[in-house]
Design a protein around this motif. Structure first.
Motif, PDB file in Angstrom:
ATOM      1  N   ARG A 148       0.839  -1.214   0.000  1.00 23.41           N
ATOM      2  CA  ARG A 148       0.000   0.000   0.000  1.00 23.41           C
ATOM      3  C   ARG A 148       0.863   1.248   0.000  1.00 23.41           C
ATOM      4  N   ASN A 149       1.911   1.272   0.823  1.00 22.01           N
ATOM      5  CA  ASN A 149       2.775   2.447   0.908  1.00 22.01           C
ATOM      6  C   ASN A 149       3.528   2.691  -0.399  1.00 22.01           C
ATOM      7  N   ILE A 150       3.994   1.622  -1.028  1.00 18.09           N
ATOM      8  CA  ILE A 150       4.690   1.763  -2.305  1.00 18.09           C
ATOM      9  C   ILE A 150       3.759   2.361  -3.358  1.00 18.09           C
ATOM     10  N   CYS A 151       2.531   1.858  -3.406  1.00 25.68           N
ATOM     11  CA  CYS A 151       1.571   2.355  -4.404  1.00 25.68           C
ATOM     12  C   CYS A 151       1.213   3.816  -4.137  1.00 25.68           C
ATOM     13  N   SER A 152       1.128   4.182  -2.862  1.00 21.10           N
ATOM     14  CA  SER A 152       0.841   5.585  -2.526  1.00 21.10           C
ATOM     15  C   SER A 152       1.985   6.486  -2.983  1.00 21.10           C
ATOM     16  N   HIS A 153       3.211   6.039  -2.805  1.00 26.29           N
ATOM     17  CA  HIS A 153       4.367   6.823  -3.251  1.00 26.29           C
ATOM     18  C   HIS A 153       4.436   6.871  -4.768  1.00 26.29           C
ATOM     19  N   LEU A 154       4.102   5.754  -5.413  1.00 29.26           N
ATOM     20  CA  LEU A 154       4.100   5.699  -6.876  1.00 29.26           C
ATOM     21  C   LEU A 154       3.140   6.727  -7.463  1.00 29.26           C
ATOM     22  N   ALA A 155       1.991   6.877  -6.831  1.00 26.34           N
ATOM     23  CA  ALA A 155       0.971   7.791  -7.360  1.00 26.34           C
ATOM     24  C   ALA A 155       1.414   9.247  -7.317  1.00 26.34           C
ATOM     25  N   LEU A 156       2.426   9.547  -6.523  1.00 28.53           N
ATOM     26  CA  LEU A 156       2.915  10.923  -6.410  1.00 28.53           C
ATOM     27  C   LEU A 156       3.981  11.247  -7.442  1.00 28.53           C
ATOM     28  N   GLN A 157       4.439  10.234  -8.169  1.00 33.22           N
ATOM     29  CA  GLN A 157       5.539  10.417  -9.115  1.00 33.22           C
ATOM     30  C   GLN A 157       5.019  10.757 -10.506  1.00 33.22           C
ATOM     31  N   MET A 158       5.806  11.546 -11.204  1.00 35.05           N
ATOM     32  CA  MET A 158       5.587  11.724 -12.624  1.00 35.05           C
ATOM     33  C   MET A 158       6.460  10.710 -13.344  1.00 35.05           C
ATOM     34  N   GLU A 159       6.554  10.825 -14.638  1.00 33.44           N
ATOM     35  CA  GLU A 159       7.395   9.896 -15.384  1.00 33.44           C
ATOM     36  C   GLU A 159       8.851  10.058 -14.991  1.00 33.44           C
ATOM     37  N   ARG A 165      11.136   2.832 -10.719  1.00 35.56           N
ATOM     38  CA  ARG A 165      11.588   2.092  -9.539  1.00 35.56           C
ATOM     39  C   ARG A 165      10.415   1.734  -8.637  1.00 35.56           C
ATOM     40  N   ASP A 166       9.508   2.671  -8.438  1.00 35.09           N
ATOM     41  CA  ASP A 166       8.348   2.399  -7.582  1.00 35.09           C
ATOM     42  C   ASP A 166       7.434   1.351  -8.206  1.00 35.09           C
ATOM     43  N   LEU A 167       7.263   1.427  -9.517  1.00 37.02           N
ATOM     44  CA  LEU A 167       6.415   0.448 -10.193  1.00 37.02           C
ATOM     45  C   LEU A 167       7.021  -0.946 -10.092  1.00 37.02           C
ATOM     46  N   ASN A 168       8.344  -1.027 -10.255  1.00 35.34           N
ATOM     47  CA  ASN A 168       9.011  -2.322 -10.114  1.00 35.34           C
ATOM     48  C   ASN A 168       8.911  -2.827  -8.675  1.00 35.34           C
ATOM     49  N   ALA A 169       9.033  -1.916  -7.701  1.00 35.21           N
ATOM     50  CA  ALA A 169       8.921  -2.308  -6.290  1.00 35.21           C
ATOM     51  C   ALA A 169       7.522  -2.829  -5.977  1.00 35.21           C
ATOM     52  N   ALA A 170       6.503  -2.186  -6.543  1.00 38.46           N
ATOM     53  CA  ALA A 170       5.127  -2.656  -6.341  1.00 38.46           C
ATOM     54  C   ALA A 170       4.937  -4.040  -6.950  1.00 38.46           C
ATOM     55  N   HIS A 171       5.484  -4.220  -8.134  1.00 36.15           N
ATOM     56  CA  HIS A 171       5.415  -5.510  -8.826  1.00 36.15           C
ATOM     57  C   HIS A 171       6.050  -6.610  -7.979  1.00 36.15           C
ATOM     58  N   GLN A 172       7.249  -6.355  -7.482  1.00 42.82           N
ATOM     59  CA  GLN A 172       7.970  -7.354  -6.692  1.00 42.82           C
ATOM     60  C   GLN A 172       7.292  -7.615  -5.353  1.00 42.82           C
ATOM     61  N   CYS A 173       6.771  -6.577  -4.727  1.00 42.11           N
ATOM     62  CA  CYS A 173       6.094  -6.743  -3.441  1.00 42.11           C
ATOM     63  C   CYS A 173       4.826  -7.578  -3.606  1.00 42.11           C
ATOM     64  N   LEU A 174       4.102  -7.347  -4.686  1.00 45.89           N
ATOM     65  CA  LEU A 174       2.897  -8.129  -4.946  1.00 45.89           C
ATOM     66  C   LEU A 174       3.251  -9.599  -5.157  1.00 45.89           C
ATOM     67  N   LYS A 175       4.332  -9.853  -5.879  1.00 45.72           N
ATOM     68  CA  LYS A 175       4.785 -11.235  -6.064  1.00 45.72           C
ATOM     69  C   LYS A 175       5.137 -11.880  -4.726  1.00 45.72           C
ATOM     70  N   THR A 176       5.762 -11.117  -3.856  1.00 43.22           N
ATOM     71  CA  THR A 176       6.128 -11.637  -2.538  1.00 43.22           C
ATOM     72  C   THR A 176       4.886 -12.024  -1.742  1.00 43.22           C
ATOM     73  N   ILE A 177       3.855 -11.189  -1.789  1.00 42.71           N
ATOM     74  CA  ILE A 177       2.612 -11.488  -1.085  1.00 42.71           C
ATOM     75  C   ILE A 177       2.018 -12.806  -1.572  1.00 42.71           C
ATOM     76  N   VAL A 178       1.967 -12.964  -2.894  1.00 34.58           N
ATOM     77  CA  VAL A 178       1.376 -14.171  -3.472  1.00 34.58           C
ATOM     78  C   VAL A 178       2.214 -15.400  -3.121  1.00 34.58           C
TER      79      VAL A 178
END
Length: 210
Positions: A148-159, A165-178
């Motif tokens: 949740r925190n990664i996605c919140s930080h991602l939403a504040l970023q522009m291109e 980096r945040d998008l990749n971190a969200a991707h990896q964190c989601l994989k970890t959860i699963v």
């Protein structure tokens, strides 16, 4: 009966993350929501399909332009130019810049995280919830909080690199959860648990490394 509280809390954090990512898609004009293209954060205004071909422009509904405009017309100039494998899309009106293949890849990666998060929440609610009430299994709440925190930080970023980096971190964190949910269910080899594991593995297959 085991308490479902940890799983319920995890789902709650994941739903906040999902809503954040869906709003981000809409702001960029990349989602299926009601947000109209042309907003201040919409960088390309073209569909993924448009990136794979050159030819007449495909105009979004409500733009007032006809689809299949003749070559040389202003409408046609908004179409994809270039040969396959190296094409760059011209900007649509109101866009910040051209739609590059890198932007299309970023949009695809974001959509993959959104879809997989939605599927995970569905599996947790419909399959894991009842199983958790019958027999407790480990749920790693801190991973969902981090997601949740990664996605919140991602939403504040522009291109840029930080967005990537945040998008990749969200991707990896989601994989970890699963992955951790699959491990938690592996020691409970009943038929319902096997069904849940199969659903989680399908989500994992939809999250290749980026």
């Amino acid at each position: 009966m085991a308490s479902p509280a940890p799983l319920v809390a995890s789902i709650s954090h994941q739903m906040v993350a999902l809503q954040t990512l869906q709003l981000l898609q809409q702001e960029w004009g990349w989602g299926d929501g009601p947000c109209a293209p042309g907003g201040p954060r919409d960088p390309d205004h073209v569909s993924t399909a448009s990136a794979r071909r050159s030819g007449p422009a495909r105009v979004r509904p409500g733009s007032g332009l006809e689809e299949g405009a003749p070559a040389g017309s202003p409408e046609a100039e908004e179409a994809v130019r270039g040969a396959e494998g190296g094409a760059e899309l011209l900007p649509f009106p109101g866009a910040r810049g051209p739609c590059t293949l890198a932007r299309l890849a970023m949009r695809s990666a974001l959509a993959r995280v959104v879809d997989s998060t939605s599927e995970l929440v569905s599996v947790e609610q419909t399959l894991l919830g009842p199983l958790q009430q019958e027999r407790a299994f480990p749920v790693h709440l801190k991973d969902s909080v981090e997601f949740r925190n990664i996605c919140s930080h991602l939403a504040l970023q522009m291109e840029g690199q930080q967005f990537d980096r945040d998008l990749n971190a969200a991707h990896q964190c989601l994989k970890t959860i699963v992955k951790k949910l699959i491990q938690s269910l592996a020691n409970l080899p009943s038929d319902p648990h096997m069904v849940a594991c199969a659903s989680l593995r399908q989500i994992l297959q939809n999250l290749p490394d980026i």
